[in-house]
Design an enzyme around this catalytic site. Structure first.
Site: not given
Ligand code: HOC
Length: 394
Positions: A26, A108, A129, A131, A157, A166, A255, A279, A282
């Protein structure tokens, strides 16, 4: 003096030995083919420095200001989801390391330790940070909590309207489509570090930081991840900045800017700063490395806003390269979590000290004594990309 382990690469290897595979993947992984992830790293490595000699470099000073905060060097710890799982009470250890090294730490939204725990561990203001999750009331509450915890800088972000693909996570069962299989869970449990075993055996719940109240069954990683993945709000536009501005009295840094037009828009909506970022490779695989996007953005908005950059920065020389291309500072992501996973707070403090020494050495051997004086003149750029000074293209 330098010692082993010290580099991001050392810590990455040690972290992979300690962490269960799904967590290591991860952390290390990127979107799709991971081309942008690799390009970010090589983007910095491809930039040559100019060695200069017989200049008085007896007093080299790496100190700088980031978002109005005095730092030992212009490096901030980037927000990392689940970072607190890389070591026991991970973000609390990380903020202590950041404080010891005198650099800002960013918590975060999807961290593990809640704001009040990080505040209790910290002895300097840290950054939060955000979301923009769908539940705006919850966002409102989060902002109030962050402000009350002493956070003066908000990193918003904006490059995650939905989670990037991913494939490592999917392979490991850590995706939004379903829980990890029983076999995978058993294999992962066997490779868990001691403290994660404790969690499993004693049934002591994992907490999911500031989202604990919002997430049903928040003690379970699979349900947490599935819930989080449905919460990213793809309808967010520039208007959200106005909404945020009404609620956030501190500094606001956006960001996830990669294009000049978006950087200009960020200035127009009154952002105090931006982070040039993809990012960490990612999100959209195939976008350019941040090192190659930075100069045009600096040229377009560098005088109007503070510019940070992240993605692929792996040592103090890379920090120097970013500053020479006109950034005011950098955010470091994966390397801090590798050091934390490998050796906890002490490892992260050591990594940051190593970076500071490397930055100082780069300044010494390029003949520059103050951070503000680092410019493209200290780089050996190919003619096509030559800059006369930071931000001005020929
Ligand atoms: C379980 C949380 O910034 C990343 C993070 C956002 C995803 C959150 C998942 O993995 O790039």
């Amino acid at each position: 003096p330098l010692s082993y382990p010290a580099t991001a690469a050392d810590y990455q290897i040690l972290a992979r030995r300690k962490l269960p595979r799904f967590l290591a993947d991860y952390l290390d992984g990127g979107a799709t083919e991971e081309q942008t992830l690799r390009a970010n790293v090589s983007g910095w490595q491809d930039i040559a420095l100019r060695q200069r000699v017989l200049i008085d470099v007896d007093n080299v000073d790496t100190r700088a200001q980031l978002a109005g905060q005095s730092c030992s060097m212009p490096v901030a710890l980037a927000p990392l989801g689940l970072a607190g799982m890389m070591a026991q009470r991970g973000e609390a250890q990380a903020v202590r390391a950041a404080n010891a090294a005198e650099v800002p730490f960013t918590l975060s939204t999807v961290g593990i330790c809640p704001l009040d725990e990080v505040k209790a561990a910290a002895n300097a203001p840290f950054w939060f940070q955000l979301y923009m999750i769908r539940d705006r009331e919850y966002v409102d509450t989060l902002l109030k909590k962050a402000w009350n915890a002493g956070c003066q800088t908000l990193i918003f972000t904006i490059d995650l309207p939905l989670p990037g693909p991913r494939h490592r996570d999917t392979r490991n069962g850590l995706d939004s489509s379903g829980a990890r299989s029983v076999a995978l869970k058993a294999q992962q449990l066997l490779s868990r570090p001691g403290w994660l075993w404790q969690v499993a055996i004693k049934g002591k719940p994992l907490t999911f930081g500031n989202l604990s109240d919002a997430v049903p069954e928040a003690s379970n990683l699979d349900s947490f991840k599935q819930w989080v993945d449905t919460q990213f709000d793809a309808s967010v536009t520039w208007q959200a900045i106005e909404w945020l501005r009404e609620r956030w009295p501190g500094k606001l840094i956006l960001k996830g800017i990669l294009e000049v037009d978006d950087a200009k828009a960020a200035v127009n909506v009154g952002a105090d700063g931006i982070v040039v970022s993809n990012h960490g490779g990612r999100q959209l695989d195939g976008v350019a490395a941040t090192a190659s996007k930075l100069p045009d953005i600096v040229a377009a908005v560098g005088k109007d806003t503070e510019i940070l950059v992240d993605g692929g920065i792996r040592n103090g020389v890379d920090v120097f390269r970013a500053l020479a291309l006109g950034a005011n500072g950098v955010m470091v992501g994966r390397p801090w979590a590798w050091a934390l996973a490998a050796e906890g707070q002490a490892g992260l403090t050591r990594l940051l000290n190593t970076w500071q020494q490397e930055l100082k050495l780069a300044m010494t051997l390029t003949g520059v004594t103050r951070i503000a004086d680092i410019s493209a003149a200290h780089l050996d750029l190919p003619n096509t990309h030559k800059l006369t000074q930071a931000g001005e293209q020929q």
